[in-house]
Design an enzyme around this catalytic site. Structure first.
Site, PDB file in Angstrom:
ATOM      1  N   GLU A  42       1.219   0.648  10.318  1.00 32.14           N
ATOM      2  CA  GLU A  42      -0.142   0.503  10.414  1.00 32.14           C
ATOM      3  C   GLU A  42      -0.845   1.588  10.939  1.00 32.14           C
ATOM      4  OE1 GLU A  42      -2.006  -1.898   9.450  1.00 32.14           O
ATOM      5  OE2 GLU A  42      -0.702  -3.494   9.224  1.00 32.14           O
ATOM      6  N   LEU A  74       0.924  -1.206   0.174  1.00 37.75           N
ATOM      7  CA  LEU A  74      -0.180   0.110  -0.005  1.00 37.75           C
ATOM      8  C   LEU A  74       0.827   1.070  -0.075  1.00 37.75           C
ATOM      9  CD1 LEU A  74      -3.039   1.259   0.263  1.00 37.75           C
ATOM     10  CD2 LEU A  74      -2.695   1.126   2.684  1.00 37.75           C
ATOM     11  N   GLU A 121       3.920   4.088  -0.535  1.00 38.04           N
ATOM     12  CA  GLU A 121       4.823   4.265  -1.636  1.00 38.04           C
ATOM     13  C   GLU A 121       5.926   5.346  -0.954  1.00 38.04           C
ATOM     14  OE1 GLU A 121       2.379   5.868  -4.745  1.00 38.04           O
ATOM     15  OE2 GLU A 121       1.453   4.017  -5.117  1.00 38.04           O
TER      16      GLU A 121
HETATM   17  P1  TGC Z   1     -11.341   8.292   4.401  1.00 42.46           P
HETATM   18  O1  TGC Z   1     -12.098   9.262   3.586  1.00 42.46           O
HETATM   19  O2  TGC Z   1     -11.355   8.354   5.774  1.00 42.46           O
HETATM   20  O3  TGC Z   1     -11.580   6.806   4.000  1.00 42.46           O
HETATM   21  C1  TGC Z   1     -11.705   6.113   2.752  1.00 42.46           C
HETATM   22  C2  TGC Z   1     -12.880   5.094   2.804  1.00 42.46           C
HETATM   23  O4  TGC Z   1     -12.404   4.030   4.017  1.00 42.46           O
HETATM   24  C3  TGC Z   1     -13.218   3.968   4.960  1.00 42.46           C
HETATM   25  N1  TGC Z   1     -12.459   3.801   5.982  1.00 42.46           N
HETATM   26  C4  TGC Z   1     -12.091   2.425   6.739  1.00 42.46           C
HETATM   27  N2  TGC Z   1     -12.844   1.278   6.328  1.00 42.46           N
HETATM   28  C5  TGC Z   1     -12.193   0.352   7.190  1.00 42.46           C
HETATM   29  N3  TGC Z   1     -11.384   0.103   8.208  1.00 42.46           N
HETATM   30  C6  TGC Z   1     -10.817   1.377   8.293  1.00 42.46           C
HETATM   31  N4  TGC Z   1      -9.782   1.506   9.417  1.00 42.46           N
HETATM   32  C7  TGC Z   1     -10.928   2.557   7.588  1.00 42.46           C
HETATM   33  N5  TGC Z   1     -10.739   3.867   7.800  1.00 42.46           N
HETATM   34  C8  TGC Z   1     -11.652   4.415   6.747  1.00 42.46           C
HETATM   35  C9  TGC Z   1     -13.852   5.310   5.119  1.00 42.46           C
HETATM   36  O5  TGC Z   1     -15.234   5.058   5.858  1.00 42.46           O
HETATM   37  C10 TGC Z   1     -14.094   5.727   3.400  1.00 42.46           C
HETATM   38  O6  TGC Z   1     -15.331   4.747   3.164  1.00 42.46           O
HETATM   39  P2  TGC Z   1     -15.884   5.280   1.871  1.00 42.46           P
HETATM   40  O7  TGC Z   1     -17.081   4.263   1.812  1.00 42.46           O
HETATM   41  O8  TGC Z   1     -16.912   6.504   2.609  1.00 42.46           O
HETATM   42  O9  TGC Z   1     -15.194   5.621   0.709  1.00 42.46           O
HETATM   43  O10 TGC Z   1      -9.651   8.201   3.778  1.00 42.46           O
HETATM   44  P3  TGC Z   1      -8.718   9.384   4.031  1.00 42.46           P
HETATM   45  O11 TGC Z   1      -7.937   9.537   2.725  1.00 42.46           O
HETATM   46  O12 TGC Z   1      -9.173  10.655   4.485  1.00 42.46           O
HETATM   47  O13 TGC Z   1      -7.654   8.748   5.104  1.00 42.46           O
HETATM   48  C11 TGC Z   1      -7.991   8.675   6.268  1.00 42.46           C
HETATM   49  C12 TGC Z   1      -6.617   7.896   7.164  1.00 42.46           C
HETATM   50  C13 TGC Z   1      -5.651   9.002   7.186  1.00 42.46           C
HETATM   51  C14 TGC Z   1      -7.225   7.461   8.343  1.00 42.46           C
HETATM   52  C15 TGC Z   1      -6.091   6.686   6.361  1.00 42.46           C
HETATM   53  O14 TGC Z   1      -5.612   7.213   4.988  1.00 42.46           O
HETATM   54  C16 TGC Z   1      -5.028   6.109   7.150  1.00 42.46           C
HETATM   55  O15 TGC Z   1      -5.608   5.123   7.981  1.00 42.46           O
HETATM   56  N6  TGC Z   1      -3.769   6.070   6.788  1.00 42.46           N
HETATM   57  C17 TGC Z   1      -2.628   5.421   7.431  1.00 42.46           C
HETATM   58  C18 TGC Z   1      -1.875   4.483   6.467  1.00 42.46           C
HETATM   59  C19 TGC Z   1      -1.463   3.391   7.160  1.00 42.46           C
HETATM   60  O16 TGC Z   1      -2.151   2.977   8.014  1.00 42.46           O
HETATM   61  N7  TGC Z   1      -0.806   2.517   6.174  1.00 42.46           N
HETATM   62  C20 TGC Z   1      -0.195   1.295   6.606  1.00 42.46           C
HETATM   63  C21 TGC Z   1       0.160   0.545   5.504  1.00 42.46           C
HETATM   64  S1  TGC Z   1       0.413  -1.043   5.810  1.00 42.46           S
HETATM   65  C22 TGC Z   1       1.569  -1.481   7.145  1.00 42.46           C
HETATM   66  O17 TGC Z   1       1.775  -0.434   7.561  1.00 42.46           O
HETATM   67  C23 TGC Z   1       2.124  -2.912   7.439  1.00 42.46           C
HETATM   68  S2  TGC Z   1       2.789  -3.154   8.653  1.00 42.46           S
HETATM   69  C24 TGC Z   1       2.758  -4.624   8.756  1.00 42.46           C
HETATM   70  C25 TGC Z   1       3.561  -5.411   9.926  1.00 42.46           C
HETATM   71  O18 TGC Z   1       4.855  -5.688   9.360  1.00 42.46           O
HETATM   72  O19 TGC Z   1       2.969  -5.968  10.839  1.00 42.46           O
HETATM   73  P1  FAD Z   2       4.728   9.733   6.785  1.00 45.51           P
HETATM   74  O1  FAD Z   2       3.306   9.586   6.226  1.00 45.51           O
HETATM   75  O2  FAD Z   2       5.704  10.707   5.706  1.00 45.51           O
HETATM   76  O3  FAD Z   2       4.757  10.466   8.130  1.00 45.51           O
HETATM   77  C1  FAD Z   2       6.052  11.212   8.844  1.00 45.51           C
HETATM   78  C2  FAD Z   2       5.383  11.888   9.845  1.00 45.51           C
HETATM   79  O4  FAD Z   2       4.472  13.083   9.641  1.00 45.51           O
HETATM   80  C3  FAD Z   2       4.841  10.986  10.973  1.00 45.51           C
HETATM   81  O5  FAD Z   2       5.137  11.305  12.274  1.00 45.51           O
HETATM   82  C4  FAD Z   2       3.428  11.340  10.762  1.00 45.51           C
HETATM   83  O6  FAD Z   2       2.602  10.970  11.773  1.00 45.51           O
HETATM   84  C5  FAD Z   2       3.268  12.596  10.445  1.00 45.51           C
HETATM   85  N1  FAD Z   2       1.954  13.182   9.756  1.00 45.51           N
HETATM   86  C6  FAD Z   2       1.645  12.743   8.293  1.00 45.51           C
HETATM   87  N2  FAD Z   2       0.611  12.963   8.072  1.00 45.51           N
HETATM   88  C7  FAD Z   2       0.044  13.794   9.127  1.00 45.51           C
HETATM   89  C8  FAD Z   2      -1.113  14.701   9.470  1.00 45.51           C
HETATM   90  N3  FAD Z   2      -2.038  14.713   8.759  1.00 45.51           N
HETATM   91  N4  FAD Z   2      -0.976  15.304  10.622  1.00 45.51           N
HETATM   92  C9  FAD Z   2      -0.167  15.100  11.466  1.00 45.51           C
HETATM   93  N5  FAD Z   2       0.957  14.422  11.421  1.00 45.51           N
HETATM   94  C10 FAD Z   2       1.199  13.683  10.131  1.00 45.51           C
HETATM   95  N6  FAD Z   2       3.437  -0.292   4.430  1.00 45.51           N
HETATM   96  C11 FAD Z   2       2.697  -1.242   3.604  1.00 45.51           C
HETATM   97  O7  FAD Z   2       2.031  -0.919   2.924  1.00 45.51           O
HETATM   98  N7  FAD Z   2       2.948  -2.713   3.758  1.00 45.51           N
HETATM   99  C12 FAD Z   2       4.070  -3.120   4.543  1.00 45.51           C
HETATM  100  O8  FAD Z   2       3.875  -4.385   4.849  1.00 45.51           O
HETATM  101  C13 FAD Z   2       4.546  -2.150   5.419  1.00 45.51           C
HETATM  102  N8  FAD Z   2       5.519  -2.669   6.373  1.00 45.51           N
HETATM  103  C14 FAD Z   2       6.363  -1.887   7.123  1.00 45.51           C
HETATM  104  C15 FAD Z   2       7.293  -2.374   7.841  1.00 45.51           C
HETATM  105  C16 FAD Z   2       8.222  -1.564   8.669  1.00 45.51           C
HETATM  106  C17 FAD Z   2       9.367  -2.045   9.363  1.00 45.51           C
HETATM  107  C18 FAD Z   2       7.868  -0.081   8.398  1.00 45.51           C
HETATM  108  C19 FAD Z   2       8.918   0.881   9.139  1.00 45.51           C
HETATM  109  C20 FAD Z   2       6.864   0.461   7.460  1.00 45.51           C
HETATM  110  C21 FAD Z   2       6.034  -0.413   6.908  1.00 45.51           C
HETATM  111  N9  FAD Z   2       4.989  -0.139   6.197  1.00 45.51           N
HETATM  112  C22 FAD Z   2       4.412  -0.780   5.301  1.00 45.51           C
HETATM  113  C23 FAD Z   2       4.829   1.420   5.982  1.00 45.51           C
HETATM  114  C24 FAD Z   2       4.299   2.373   7.059  1.00 45.51           C
HETATM  115  O9  FAD Z   2       2.657   1.960   7.023  1.00 45.51           O
HETATM  116  C25 FAD Z   2       4.322   3.637   6.730  1.00 45.51           C
HETATM  117  O10 FAD Z   2       5.828   3.965   7.124  1.00 45.51           O
HETATM  118  C26 FAD Z   2       3.617   4.567   7.649  1.00 45.51           C
HETATM  119  O11 FAD Z   2       2.148   4.301   7.236  1.00 45.51           O
HETATM  120  C27 FAD Z   2       3.874   5.891   7.732  1.00 45.51           C
HETATM  121  O12 FAD Z   2       4.192   6.599   6.499  1.00 45.51           O
HETATM  122  P2  FAD Z   2       5.576   7.044   6.025  1.00 45.51           P
HETATM  123  O13 FAD Z   2       6.840   6.403   6.474  1.00 45.51           O
HETATM  124  O14 FAD Z   2       5.692   7.659   4.687  1.00 45.51           O
HETATM  125  O15 FAD Z   2       5.515   8.391   7.078  1.00 45.51           O
END
Ligand code: TGC
Ligand code: FAD
Length: 388
Positions: A367, A135, A137
């Site tokens: 996450e 997810l 980038e």
């Molecule tokens: P927003 O307009 O709020 O939401 C878009 C649509 O998604 C729905 N939604 C959810 N649905 C299910 N579960 C959730 N947690 C949801 N959050 C939102 C929402 O209702 C909406 O639906 P619809 O039908 O109205 O279209 O979207 P936004 O662009 O304003 O963003 C909201 C925000 C900032 C909370 C979201 O972008 C976010 O959570 N950002 C963080 C990204 C993140 O967590 N990335 C993780 C990547 S994966 C990873 O890190 C794996 S690490 C794994 C490991 O090694 O353990």
């Molecule tokens: P950024 O989004 O650039 O954030 C940098 C700083 O700005 C943070 O402190 C953040 O909280 C802050 N910030 C950003 N936006 C706001 C806002 N609106 N208001 C206030 N503060 C803000 N991703 C995947 O898709 N799949 C994976 O399997 C996966 N595995 C991972 C494993 C590891 C070890 C790590 C480190 C990351 C992994 N990730 C994965 C990515 C991870 O989900 C992202 O690093 C995370 O979502 C944060 O994105 P970023 O690093 O680009 O930081």
């Protein structure tokens, strides 16, 4: 009376069913036998042993909360308890299981076609095939809605271009769930290893989550048949729903890392003698231990509460944010405080707390960062989305 386990302070296990207790014990035994003797070396070498995957499959923890296709179909609480014990071993181990079961397998199980489920899920549940979830980038982490990776139709095929960064298991996965922008919004695709134009690179020199493989995915005119698209995934809500699954595992898992730190530290403090007494007998040490035990038990109870809500089918994303924010923040503070009690010994890999603390820096960020979860909670409280 001395409490031998920090979670026995509030009798945590009495809140579990016999089956839940048994699953917790089985996973704890696996970690003691297969992980604890080696994890410091894996961490130092910056590796995750791929051969552990089939062992985790036999243990039944890969996609364990999913039904059918070789998955165990347990409750959410049982899955959470498994994450707790896995992360007591190392966050990298829990990450492997989270990404495999809650992100890669869940995306196929929830949004895939019957053929995709039959093709991948049984092998993934057995640990014979490894999945990853792309997810994030390079330029879009917290804000995946603005992703640049693009999928364009060409006849019946799709052609993908873009890159994904920080992808757990990225460079060892047999199949990647890749999220891309299309004319119809964000859609998901299954990209098997070896597809022409699809390359991966392992990210080196990490100071955190070293016992886990993190990679970058590059997609350069990757041509996929129509059958590679996840047919039921439409819009950003699809990948975000997968994140909810994995975040739930972290709520329990981070409590496990904290548990291991506190246990290790109580043992050390009882053994280590300074000024003629075990350092556990000093009031300042006891204050640290008491505060940490309160934080740990509160985290475990919060995790269990959220698990019960998930099993009841009523849990909301912002409630998972409460758990992830509190429990990871608490675990990180506990790991650092434990390190102080270990003194100089605490800076080596002989003891787990600093390894956990280093890992938890990633867990705090991935996450959804702690800031993003604060904003999700703020939105639930006020009705205002303060992300933009
Ligand atoms: P927003 O307009 O709020 O939401 C878009 C649509 O998604 C729905 N939604 C959810 N649905 C299910 N579960 C959730 N947690 C949801 N959050 C939102 C929402 O209702 C909406 O639906 P619809 O039908 O109205 O279209 O979207 P936004 O662009 O304003 O963003 C909201 C925000 C900032 C909370 C979201 O972008 C976010 O959570 N950002 C963080 C990204 C993140 O967590 N990335 C993780 C990547 S994966 C990873 O890190 C794996 S690490 C794994 C490991 O090694 O353990
Ligand atoms: P950024 O989004 O650039 O954030 C940098 C700083 O700005 C943070 O402190 C953040 O909280 C802050 N910030 C950003 N936006 C706001 C806002 N609106 N208001 C206030 N503060 C803000 N991703 C995947 O898709 N799949 C994976 O399997 C996966 N595995 C991972 C494993 C590891 C070890 C790590 C480190 C990351 C992994 N990730 C994965 C990515 C991870 O989900 C992202 O690093 C995370 O979502 C944060 O994105 P970023 O690093 O680009 O930081």
């Amino acid at each position: 009376m001395t409490v031998t386990d920090p979670l026995a302070l509030l009798d945590f296990d009495s809140l579990l069913s016999d089956e839940e207790r048994q699953i917790r014990e089985t996973v704890a035994r696996f970690v003691t036998e297969h992980v604890r003797p080696h994890v410091a070396d894996w961490f130092e070498e910056g590796t995750f042993p791929r051969e552990l995957a089939p062992e985790l499959g036999k243990l039944g923890v890969l996609g364990m909360h999913l039904d059918g296709y070789g998955c165990a179909g347990t409750s959410a609480v049982a899955y959470g308890l498994a994450c707790l014990e896995l992360e007591a071993g190392d966050s990298g181990l829990r990450s492997f299981v989270s990404v495999q079961g809650s992100l890669a397998m869940f995306s196929i199980w929830r949004y895939g076609s019957e053929e995709q489920k039959q093709e991948w899920l049984p092998w993934m549940a057995a640990g014979e095939a490894i999945g990853c979830f792309g997810l994030t980038e390079p330029d879009f982490g917290s804000d995946p809605a603005n992703m640049r990776t693009r999928a364009v139709r060409d006849g019946d095929d799709w052609v993908l271009n873009g890159s994904k960064m920080w992808i757990t298991n990225g460079s060892i996965a047999d199949v990647a769930t890749v999220w891309a922008r299309t004319e119809e919004g964000i859609r998901g695709f299954l990209v098997p290893r070896g597809t022409p134009g699809f390359t991966t690179r392992t990210i080196k020199k990490k100071l955190s989550l070293r016992a886990s493989i993190t990679g970058e995915l590059s997609l350069d005119d990757v041509r996929l048949p129509a059958s590679a698209q996840l047919p039921e995934a439409r819009g950003l809500g699809a990948p975000l729903s997968c994140l909810s699954e994995a975040r739930f595992g972290i709520v329990f898992g981070s409590a496990g890392a904290a548990l291991d730190c506190v246990r290790t530290t109580i043992d050390y403090a009882n053994e280590r003698v300074q000024f003629g007494r075990p350092i556990a007998a000093f009031q300042l040490t006891q204050q640290k231990l008491a505060d940490m035990a309160v934080g740990l038990n509160t985290s475990a109870l919060l995790a269990l509460h959220l698990g019960r809500l998930k099993d009841a089918g009523t849990i909301k994303p912002h409630q998972i944010s409460v758990g992830k924010l509190n429990n990871v923040r608490t675990a990180l503070a506990i790991a650092r405080e434990c390190r102080t009690i270990l003194g100089g010994s605490g800076i080596t890999l002989e003891y787990s707390p600093l390894r956990h603390a280093n890992n938890l820096e990633s867990v705090l960020t991935y996450e959804g960062t702690s800031e993003i979860h604060s904003l999700v909670i703020g939105q639930a409280l006020t009705g205002h989305a303060a992300f933009k």
